[in-house]
Scaffold this motif. Sequence first.
Motif, PDB file in Angstrom:
ATOM      1  N   THR A 149      37.133  38.175 -35.165  1.00  0.00           N
ATOM      2  CA  THR A 149      36.827  38.503 -33.767  1.00  0.00           C
ATOM      3  C   THR A 149      36.698  40.007 -33.599  1.00  0.00           C
ATOM      4  OG1 THR A 149      38.024  36.530 -33.047  1.00  0.00           O
ATOM      5  CG2 THR A 149      37.587  38.205 -31.374  1.00  0.00           C
ATOM      6  N   TYR A 150      37.587  40.758 -34.245  1.00  0.00           N
ATOM      7  CA  TYR A 150      37.509  42.220 -34.205  1.00  0.00           C
ATOM      8  C   TYR A 150      36.174  42.702 -34.778  1.00  0.00           C
ATOM      9  CZ  TYR A 150      38.119  47.024 -35.687  1.00  0.00           C
ATOM     10  OH  TYR A 150      37.925  48.357 -35.903  1.00  0.00           O
ATOM     11  N   ILE A 151      35.743  42.127 -35.904  1.00  0.00           N
ATOM     12  CA  ILE A 151      34.474  42.512 -36.523  1.00  0.00           C
ATOM     13  C   ILE A 151      33.309  42.225 -35.572  1.00  0.00           C
ATOM     14  CG2 ILE A 151      32.836  41.935 -38.369  1.00  0.00           C
ATOM     15  CD1 ILE A 151      35.257  41.614 -40.226  1.00  0.00           C
ATOM     16  N   LEU A 152      33.337  41.052 -34.953  1.00  0.00           N
ATOM     17  CA  LEU A 152      32.276  40.696 -34.000  1.00  0.00           C
ATOM     18  C   LEU A 152      32.216  41.687 -32.843  1.00  0.00           C
ATOM     19  CD1 LEU A 152      32.477  36.813 -33.585  1.00  0.00           C
ATOM     20  CD2 LEU A 152      30.564  38.147 -34.460  1.00  0.00           C
ATOM     21  N   ILE A 153      33.364  41.914 -32.223  1.00  0.00           N
ATOM     22  CA  ILE A 153      33.403  42.791 -31.048  1.00  0.00           C
ATOM     23  C   ILE A 153      33.038  44.225 -31.433  1.00  0.00           C
ATOM     24  CG2 ILE A 153      34.908  43.804 -29.289  1.00  0.00           C
ATOM     25  CD1 ILE A 153      36.383  41.080 -29.250  1.00  0.00           C
ATOM     26  N   SER A 154      33.657  44.751 -32.489  1.00  0.00           N
ATOM     27  CA  SER A 154      33.376  46.140 -32.876  1.00  0.00           C
ATOM     28  C   SER A 154      31.939  46.295 -33.363  1.00  0.00           C
ATOM     29  CB  SER A 154      34.364  46.624 -33.927  1.00  0.00           C
ATOM     30  OG  SER A 154      34.201  45.913 -35.136  1.00  0.00           O
ATOM     31  N   GLY A 155      31.422  45.269 -34.058  1.00  0.00           N
ATOM     32  CA  GLY A 155      30.034  45.336 -34.526  1.00  0.00           C
ATOM     33  C   GLY A 155      29.049  45.393 -33.370  1.00  0.00           C
ATOM     34  N   PHE A 156      29.255  44.535 -32.379  1.00  0.00           N
ATOM     35  CA  PHE A 156      28.343  44.532 -31.231  1.00  0.00           C
ATOM     36  C   PHE A 156      28.533  45.761 -30.350  1.00  0.00           C
ATOM     37  CE2 PHE A 156      28.197  39.912 -32.197  1.00  0.00           C
ATOM     38  CZ  PHE A 156      26.844  39.859 -32.491  1.00  0.00           C
ATOM     39  N   LEU A 157      29.767  46.216 -30.197  1.00  0.00           N
ATOM     40  CA  LEU A 157      29.989  47.439 -29.415  1.00  0.00           C
ATOM     41  C   LEU A 157      29.371  48.650 -30.114  1.00  0.00           C
ATOM     42  CD1 LEU A 157      33.632  47.040 -28.053  1.00  0.00           C
ATOM     43  CD2 LEU A 157      31.495  46.936 -26.767  1.00  0.00           C
ATOM     44  N   SER A 158      29.546  48.727 -31.435  1.00  0.00           N
ATOM     45  CA  SER A 158      28.957  49.838 -32.192  1.00  0.00           C
ATOM     46  C   SER A 158      27.447  49.818 -32.089  1.00  0.00           C
ATOM     47  CB  SER A 158      29.369  49.758 -33.665  1.00  0.00           C
ATOM     48  OG  SER A 158      30.748  49.866 -33.802  1.00  0.00           O
ATOM     49  N   LEU A 159      26.860  48.643 -32.252  1.00  0.00           N
ATOM     50  CA  LEU A 159      25.411  48.533 -32.162  1.00  0.00           C
ATOM     51  C   LEU A 159      24.922  48.893 -30.759  1.00  0.00           C
ATOM     52  CD1 LEU A 159      22.904  47.833 -33.758  1.00  0.00           C
ATOM     53  CD2 LEU A 159      23.180  45.471 -33.034  1.00  0.00           C
ATOM     54  N   THR A 160      25.640  48.437 -29.751  1.00  0.00           N
ATOM     55  CA  THR A 160      25.288  48.772 -28.370  1.00  0.00           C
ATOM     56  C   THR A 160      25.375  50.279 -28.151  1.00  0.00           C
ATOM     57  OG1 THR A 160      26.105  46.638 -27.602  1.00  0.00           O
ATOM     58  CG2 THR A 160      25.862  48.362 -25.944  1.00  0.00           C
ATOM     59  N   PHE A 161      26.431  50.912 -28.652  1.00  0.00           N
ATOM     60  CA  PHE A 161      26.615  52.358 -28.522  1.00  0.00           C
ATOM     61  C   PHE A 161      25.467  53.103 -29.205  1.00  0.00           C
ATOM     62  CE2 PHE A 161      28.550  56.318 -30.197  1.00  0.00           C
ATOM     63  CZ  PHE A 161      28.804  56.940 -28.987  1.00  0.00           C
TER      64      PHE A 161
END
Length: 182
Positions: A149-161
């Motif tokens: 879940t951390y990988i999913l959230i951080s991956g999408f947040l990083s990509l969004t950023f």
Amino acid sequence: MENDNLNKLWDIQTNDISNFNPKEIITKAKKQRNSQYISITVMSLTVMVLMIYAFYYAFSQWNTFNLGLILMISSLTLRIFLEFYSLYRKEKQLISMAQKAYRSYLKKYYKARQMINFVITPICIAVYIVGFYLLLPYFKDYFSKGFYTYILISGFLSLTFVIIIIIKNIIKEQSFLRQLHK
């Protein structure tokens, strides 16, 4: 790049066809160059981490995980190459041209950047997303539910950023192009 030499070259000219003086153009060029260096640095660090991981852990057998890593690495590497090429080409022209010719060159340069910004960058982002998507089943199998879940959230947040930064830079480049056409 020596600002004094550039200023002397531009001060010699009698016909000023732009609203910008040489110092304003140099300042804008430096700001854009610095943002390109930051982009290149972030993308390079990401590629290094992915490559270290890929060579240390992933390439023992071929699977979709490896394909995902290769897609992510190749999309970022292409983008890094384009940024370096664009940056080098612009600096080389800046030193060798007079103000009128350089202003005309900048118009062409930013129109070419539109191809990178509106065609190549979205393709690179899409390829990166596909690569990340191919990694997710392996992450789900090998990591705990919380870390996945951390990988999913951080991956999408990083990509969004990153996408927000890219959009912000595109808007700046478009604004500068509009100013050049005035």
